[in-house]
Design an enzyme around this catalytic site. Structure first.
Site, PDB file in Angstrom:
ATOM      1  N   HIS A 199      32.974  34.637  32.486  1.00  0.00           N
ATOM      2  CA  HIS A 199      31.851  33.749  32.757  1.00  0.00           C
ATOM      3  C   HIS A 199      32.377  32.319  32.856  1.00  0.00           C
ATOM      4  CE1 HIS A 199      28.585  36.663  31.022  1.00  0.00           C
ATOM      5  NE2 HIS A 199      29.328  37.197  31.979  1.00  0.00           N
ATOM      6  N   SER A 238      33.371  36.906  28.119  1.00  0.00           N
ATOM      7  CA  SER A 238      32.779  35.572  28.236  1.00  0.00           C
ATOM      8  C   SER A 238      33.394  34.707  27.142  1.00  0.00           C
ATOM      9  CB  SER A 238      31.243  35.622  28.171  1.00  0.00           C
ATOM     10  OG  SER A 238      30.765  36.151  26.959  1.00  0.00           O
ATOM     11  N   ASP A 273      26.448  41.463  29.211  1.00  0.00           N
ATOM     12  CA  ASP A 273      26.987  41.709  30.548  1.00  0.00           C
ATOM     13  C   ASP A 273      28.025  42.833  30.500  1.00  0.00           C
ATOM     14  OD1 ASP A 273      27.440  41.450  33.226  1.00  0.00           O
ATOM     15  OD2 ASP A 273      28.628  39.615  33.087  1.00  0.00           O
TER      16      ASP A 273
END
Length: 250
Positions: free
Chosen positions: A68, A41, A160
């Site tokens: 992301h 991300s 994540d």
């Protein structure tokens, strides 16, 4: 005589593209190549670029990148990464077949999964703040590829990937995490390491060599079930570099 009742078909899973997956009759050997799911991300773009710079163009693996992204804007990831590798870089589309020495990039505002050797796209059901697209990919990758699945966790905030990597590990796949001290943001790497299911913690520059050695070992083992697979240290040239979180971080 017309029937008094009617049967309604169940709605299909939401898809961005309704084109069916193309059926391909490939031999087991032809399909048995490692598939690497790479997630990041914040700070991930630089990590992706550095990884692509060091990866050989003929590793025989397929790579799926999950970053992301803002779902309201078009992604420039393909253009930004294409200059850092001789491999083909494609934005994933529904039904796209996985091929060796290709890089597939997740489109904005989607979930990406692997099924029967192809990429499947769907719309996230969770609210934006709760979306975990890398976990979603890794769970499907573990089911579809088993021991051929590889998870790589790079720079990012949050957690994540920490659930999905366990699925990869449980199927006999390999889990690699970027060295937290090197990552622009260490949230995702540290969360992954805390699971206890990580095989290797490495600087980005060393990850490609570990991937190539792993793929070479998996190929020699036939790419099938853990019973015939070599040990982790054999896969990595005898240098078992499993790492635990360092307690002397300063």
């Amino acid at each position: 005589m017309p029937r008094s009742g009617s049967h309604r078909a169940k709605p299909a899973r939401p898809q961005l593209n309704r084109r069916p997956v193309v059926a391909r009759r490939l031999s087991r050997e032809a399909r048995a190549f490692p598939v690497v799911g790479i997630g990041a991300s914040a700070g991930g773009l630089d990590a992706f670029k550095n990884l692509m710079d060091a990866l050989p163009a003929n590793s025989g693996m397929a790579f799926i990148l999950v970053q992301h992204l803002d779902p309201t804007h078009e992604s420039m990831m393909v253009e930004l990464l294409a200059g850092h590798t001789a491999m083909a870089v494609r934005q994933a589309t529904e039904g796209m077949a996985l091929e060796r020495d290709h890089i597939y990039v997740i489109p904005p505002g989607t979930y990406l999964a692997v099924e029967s050797g192809a990429l499947r796209l769907s719309r996230p059901q969770a609210r934006h703040g709760a979306r975990l697209p890398f976990d979603f990919l890794l769970h499907s990758l573990a089911e579809a590829c088993g021991v051929r699945a590889i998870a790589v966790i790079l720079s990012g905030t949050g957690a994540d990937g920490s659930l999905g990597l366990k699925a990869v590990k449980n199927k006999g796949g390999l889990v690699i995490v970027q060295e937290p001290d090197e990552a622009g943001y260490d949230g995702m790497p540290l969360s992954a390491i805390a699971t206890g299911a990580v095989d290797l913690v490495l600087p980005v520059a060393e990850i490609p060599d570990a991937l190539v050695k792993h793929a070479r070992g998996a190929t020699l083992a036939g790419g099938e079930g853990p019973s015939g697979a070599p040990s982790r240290s054999a896969w990595l040239g005898g240098d078992d570099r499993r790492s635990a979180p360092r307690k002397d971080r300063s």
